[in-house]
Design a protein around this motif. Structure first.
Motif, short mmCIF file in Angstrom:
data_model
loop_
_atom_site.label_atom_id
_atom_site.label_comp_id
_atom_site.label_asym_id
_atom_site.label_seq_id
_atom_site.Cartn_x
_atom_site.Cartn_y
_atom_site.Cartn_z
N HIS A 175 -33.37 -31.68 -3.62
CA HIS A 175 -33.65 -33.06 -3.23
C HIS A 175 -33.71 -33.19 -1.71
N LYS A 176 -32.76 -32.57 -1.05
CA LYS A 176 -32.74 -32.59 0.42
C LYS A 176 -33.98 -31.90 0.99
N ALA A 177 -34.36 -30.78 0.38
CA ALA A 177 -35.55 -30.07 0.83
C ALA A 177 -36.81 -30.92 0.65
N LEU A 182 -41.21 -34.46 3.58
CA LEU A 182 -42.00 -35.69 3.43
C LEU A 182 -42.91 -35.95 4.64
N PRO A 183 -42.40 -35.76 5.87
CA PRO A 183 -43.30 -35.98 7.03
C PRO A 183 -44.52 -35.06 6.99
N GLU A 184 -44.31 -33.78 6.64
CA GLU A 184 -45.43 -32.84 6.55
C GLU A 184 -46.40 -33.27 5.46
N ARG A 185 -45.83 -33.72 4.32
CA ARG A 185 -46.68 -34.18 3.22
C ARG A 185 -47.50 -35.39 3.64
N SER A 186 -46.88 -36.30 4.38
CA SER A 186 -47.60 -37.51 4.85
C SER A 186 -48.78 -37.12 5.73
N ILE A 225 -43.11 -41.36 -2.77
CA ILE A 225 -42.06 -40.94 -3.71
C ILE A 225 -40.66 -41.26 -3.18
N THR A 226 -40.59 -42.10 -2.17
CA THR A 226 -39.28 -42.42 -1.58
C THR A 226 -38.34 -43.03 -2.61
N GLU A 227 -38.86 -43.97 -3.40
CA GLU A 227 -38.00 -44.63 -4.41
C GLU A 227 -37.52 -43.63 -5.45
N ALA A 275 -46.12 -27.58 -1.45
CA ALA A 275 -44.71 -27.31 -1.16
C ALA A 275 -43.80 -28.24 -1.97
N LEU A 276 -44.23 -29.51 -2.09
CA LEU A 276 -43.44 -30.47 -2.87
C LEU A 276 -43.55 -30.16 -4.36
N THR A 277 -44.72 -29.77 -4.80
CA THR A 277 -44.90 -29.40 -6.21
C THR A 277 -43.99 -28.24 -6.59
N LYS A 278 -43.89 -27.26 -5.69
CA LYS A 278 -43.02 -26.11 -5.94
C LYS A 278 -41.57 -26.56 -6.08
N ILE A 279 -41.12 -27.45 -5.19
CA ILE A 279 -39.75 -27.98 -5.25
C ILE A 279 -39.56 -28.75 -6.56
#
Length: 298
Positions: A175-177, A182-186, A225-227, A275-279
Motif C-alpha cells: 500500500h505504501k509503495a 502515484l506522482p509518477e503514475r499521474s 485511486i486515492t479513495e 508499476a501500479l498494476t504489478k503492485i
C-alpha cells in the motif's frame, strides 16, 4: 489472541466394569454446528451437554461422541417384575374361583391387562442408578475434553495469528509503495492524455480542443485511486486491531477481507500504469491468501 476452528481431543474413564470413551473434534464452519452422539439410554443428557459445549465453543462444526461399553444389560429403562406378576396371577385365580362359585361371568384377560397392573412393568432401578452414577463422570470428562479442544484450537490460532499478521504487514507495505508511485503514475497518465489530445486534434481539426481536454480531465478524475487506497489502509488497520483482540473474530475478519479484495480489484482495474498494476497483483495474491487463512479463524 485468536482461535482456530480446528481441534481434537479424546479421553476415557473406567467405572467398575463399565468403560467410558469420549471424543470431540471440530472443523471450519460459518456458525456453530454441534452434533452429540450418545447411547440411546443416555439421551436425556444431550441438552445439558449441548449447553455446556455451546457456552465455550462459539463457532465451528463440532462433533462430540460418547461411547459406553459393557452395558447391554442396562439398555432398557423398564423391566418385568416377576414377583409382582406371580402375585397377580395368584390373586386372579382366587377371584376366578369365587366368581365361579357365585356364577359371575368374567371376560377373558389379555396379557396387556397384567402389564397395566402397577408394579408389574416398572422402571429398571439398576439402569436409573447407573445413569445417575455416570452423569457426573460424563460431565466431568466432557468438560475436560472441551477444555483440551479449546487449548488445541488456541495453539493452532497462535500459528494463524503469525501468518495473518505477516500477510497484513506485507499488504500494508505494498500500500505504501502504491502511494509512493502515484506522482509518477499521474505524470504517465498526463503524458498519455496529452498525446491522445494531440492525435485527436491532428485527425479532427474542427473539434473544440477545450471540450476535448474537459472530457479527458473527467476521465482522469475517474482513474484516481486515492479513495481506494485510503479505504484499503483503514481496513488493514482495523484488521490489525482485531488480531490483537479476544473472542470470536472470524466473521469480522472475513467481511473485512472481502472489502480488501474489492478495493484491490478496483485499484487494478483503474491502474493504467504497469508499476501500479504489478503492485496491485501482488496485493491481490496476498489478500487471497489472507482470506483463505481467515476461514480457519473462530
Amino acid at each position: 489472541m485468536i482461535n482456530s476452528m480446528t481441534g481434537y481431543a479424546s479421553g476415557s474413564a473406567q467405572v467398575g466394569s463399565v468403560s467410558l470413551d469420549l471424543e470431540i473434534k471440530s472443523v471450519n464452519s460459518k456458525s456453530l454446528d454441534l452434533k452429540i452422539y450418545l447411547p440411546e439410554y443416555l439421551s436425556s443428557l444431550e441438552n445439558e451437554l449441548r449447553q455446556v459445549a455451546s457456552g465455550k465453543v462459539f463457532r465451528g462444526s463440532v462433533v462430540l461422541k460418547i461411547k459406553v461399553s459393557q452395558h447391554s444389560e442396562l439398555s432398557s429403562e423398564y423391566v418385568l417384575n416377576d414377583q409382582v406378576l406371580n402375585t397377580v396371577f395368584e390373586k386372579i385365580q382366587n377371584i376366578e374361583k369365587i366368581c365361579e362359585k357365585k356364577n359371575i361371568p368374567l371376560e377373558p384377560l389379555k396379557a396387556s391387562d397384567f402389564l397395566a397392573v402397577k408394579g408389574v412393568w416398572e422402571e429398571d432401578k439398576n439402569a436409573s442408578t447407573f445413569i445417575d452414577d455416570m452423569k457426573s463422570i460424563i460431565f466431568d470428562k466432557a468438560n475436560e475434553l472441551i477444555e483440551s479442544l479449546l487449548e488445541a484450537r488456541k495453539k493452532e490460532g497462535q500459528g494463524l495469528l503469525t501468518i495473518l499478521a505477516d500477510k497484513l504487514a506485507s499488504i500494508l507495505a505494498l500500500h505504501k509503495a502504491a502511494e509512493e508511485i502515484l506522482p509518477e503514475r499521474s505524470k504517465h497518465l498526463e503524458k498519455n492524455f496529452k498525446s491522445l489530445i494531440d492525435k485527436i486534434m491532428s485527425e479532427h481539426s474542427q473539434l473544440d480542443e477545450n471540450k476535448i481536454e474537459h472530457e479527458i480531465a473527467i476521465i482522469a478524475i475517474k482513474q484516481d485511486i486515492t479513495e481506494e487506497l485510503d479505504r484499503l489502509k483503514v481496513h488493514i488497520l482495523s484488521m490489525q486491531d482485531l488480531l490483537n483482540s479476544t473472542g470470536a473474530i472470524g466473521k469480522k475478519l472475513d467481511f473485512l477481507s472481502q472489502e480488501l479484495n474489492r478495493e484491490v480489484n478496483t485499484i487494478c482495474s483503474k491502474s493504467q500504469y504497469s508499476a501500479l498494476t504489478k503492485i496491485g497483483i501482488e496485493m491481490k495474491t496476498l489478500v487471497d491468501q489472507f482470506r483463505e487463512q481467515v476461514q480457519n479463524v473462530e
